[in-house]
Design a protein around this motif. Sequence first.
Motif, mmCIF file in Angstrom:
data_model
loop_
_atom_site.group_PDB
_atom_site.id
_atom_site.type_symbol
_atom_site.label_atom_id
_atom_site.label_comp_id
_atom_site.label_asym_id
_atom_site.label_seq_id
_atom_site.Cartn_x
_atom_site.Cartn_y
_atom_site.Cartn_z
ATOM 1 N N LYS A 187 0.795 -1.172 0.153
ATOM 2 C CA LYS A 187 0.059 -0.100 -0.016
ATOM 3 C C LYS A 187 0.929 1.458 0.120
ATOM 4 C CE LYS A 187 -3.938 -2.340 2.106
ATOM 5 N NZ LYS A 187 -4.877 -2.331 0.958
ATOM 6 N N LEU B 150 0.951 4.641 -2.327
ATOM 7 C CA LEU B 150 0.878 5.962 -1.894
ATOM 8 C C LEU B 150 1.966 6.756 -2.180
ATOM 9 C CD1 LEU B 150 0.027 5.053 1.777
ATOM 10 C CD2 LEU B 150 -1.208 6.666 0.260
ATOM 11 N N THR C 2 -5.888 2.609 -1.224
ATOM 12 C CA THR C 2 -5.096 3.743 -1.654
ATOM 13 C C THR C 2 -5.022 4.191 -2.791
ATOM 14 O OG1 THR C 2 -3.134 2.207 -1.978
ATOM 15 C CG2 THR C 2 -3.251 3.178 0.317
ATOM 16 N N LEU D 123 -2.351 6.470 5.905
ATOM 17 C CA LEU D 123 -2.689 4.972 5.983
ATOM 18 C C LEU D 123 -2.716 4.473 7.247
ATOM 19 C CD1 LEU D 123 -3.222 2.337 4.063
ATOM 20 C CD2 LEU D 123 -0.600 2.177 3.852
#
Length: 509
Positions: free
Chosen positions: A18, A22, A159, A290
């Motif tokens: 993730k 990002l 994301t 996150l």
Amino acid sequence: MEGELLADQPLGHKLIKKWFWLYFFMIIISPVGYLIKVIVSNTLSVEDVWIFYSVLGLIMLISIYHDLWLTEALQYFLPKYWIEKKYNNFKTIIIITILSQVIIWTSIASGIFFGADRLALHHFKSQEAAGIIRTLAFYFIWINFIQVFSSIFLSFQDTISNNLLEFFRAYGVLLFTIIFWTWHTLTTANFAIWWIGWLIISLIAGAIILWKKYGHTFKRGVFVWDNSIIKKQFKYALRVFLWANIGSLLWQVDQQMIINILGPKAAGYYTNFFSLLMAYSLIVAPILTLIFPIVTELTTKKKHAQFREFQNILYKYFSILAVSIGWIFFVFWPEISSILFGIKFLYSGKLLMYAAPFLIFNVLFIINFGILAWLGKVKERVKVLIIALTANIIINFLLLYTFDIWLPWAIIAMVIGRLLLRWWSLITIQKYQKISFNWRFFFWNMFVIMVLCGIFLLWKKRVFVINDISRRKNIIYLICVIIAYYWILAGINYKSIKALFREIKTMKA
């Protein structure tokens, strides 16, 4: 398909996968805001830049009232209800959040639109601001829907979808800014209009993504008017309401006080200074975005050991990152400000020099506040912010009125406020969650950073020429310096970085 949402996965795998997306989006999106501001700052006057960004800042300040903070409550409760398979609660809080927005943002936007002349005359002291205020009143309406979509995506740690919304908006605004700039027709009026136009396009894209990826989740459960569900959400939102009010005031109070005390030109310098200072958020923000839903998932699943381990990693490495960025700002403030905004905004860079050595306190208090949020200590965050906000306002008035009307006094007041935030939030955290900090690692890196920056300070005068003509050469030199700087730091910390990746990969969720 439902089983894929918030499924059990190794935490290291989840973070690496993730965070890749990002930072991928951060790399392609983050420079856009600065590029837009570079074009605007080099095309419009200091006063025009001040008008637009000060009005936008006020709109964002007012936007904290858009949904009674049910959106953040939505982000907190959605993953909990989904993991616990409480589908009626899941659907109910989504509907309540959307309905509350429809009622509240229409009322506030109407007040902004019809009160534009009064705001322009009495607050901004510029009648030209009235048109921008009316235009951005519509921006206020649509940005609220984006925030709901974003909260749902973040709740499921999606994301890619979340960042696609910002991608469409940012590059759309950039495209038309370049077009108007090329045609020599760029004004504050058409600049504001296209902020809204591409926000609507982003909203349409978000609605399509939301329905295709999460339409099935809304079919689970039914809307239930359960007072206990509603009371729980509003109670959480009320606490966030107090925190967000004070937090937004803390971020905006300096800008608004400068407008009234020092005037439009000083506010223009300050807004670009703040943009320079907040460049560190390009690195910090993706991780903190996150972390909140991930830790909500961890605490719901009672994985507290992983939570403690993760927060210590954040503290150790982001403190060094903040120091390294702060000292680059301190050494290269003339070059950075002249490259981005031109010689006419060189004073914004000088303000950056005053604040740069204290950047670490900005980063650490943000991490502290994140930890308090993960622990559910919203009330404690409010107390800390009240102390800092009160001190900031008092110090600003004392310095600006008692001593002299001098813009750096506002920077000093801001730094003192951030010091209070860092110190008091750490004291609060230690009552609930101990933080382990490697002081030896910190001081060794601090020493290396100061030596490198001292060398740069002596060397840079032989290479950089501070004028608008040399901006292209200066940016090449600066990029080379930054690459060399971080390669040296990475080499010195090679063993620690290798251990960090090994530690993340072996973390279990």
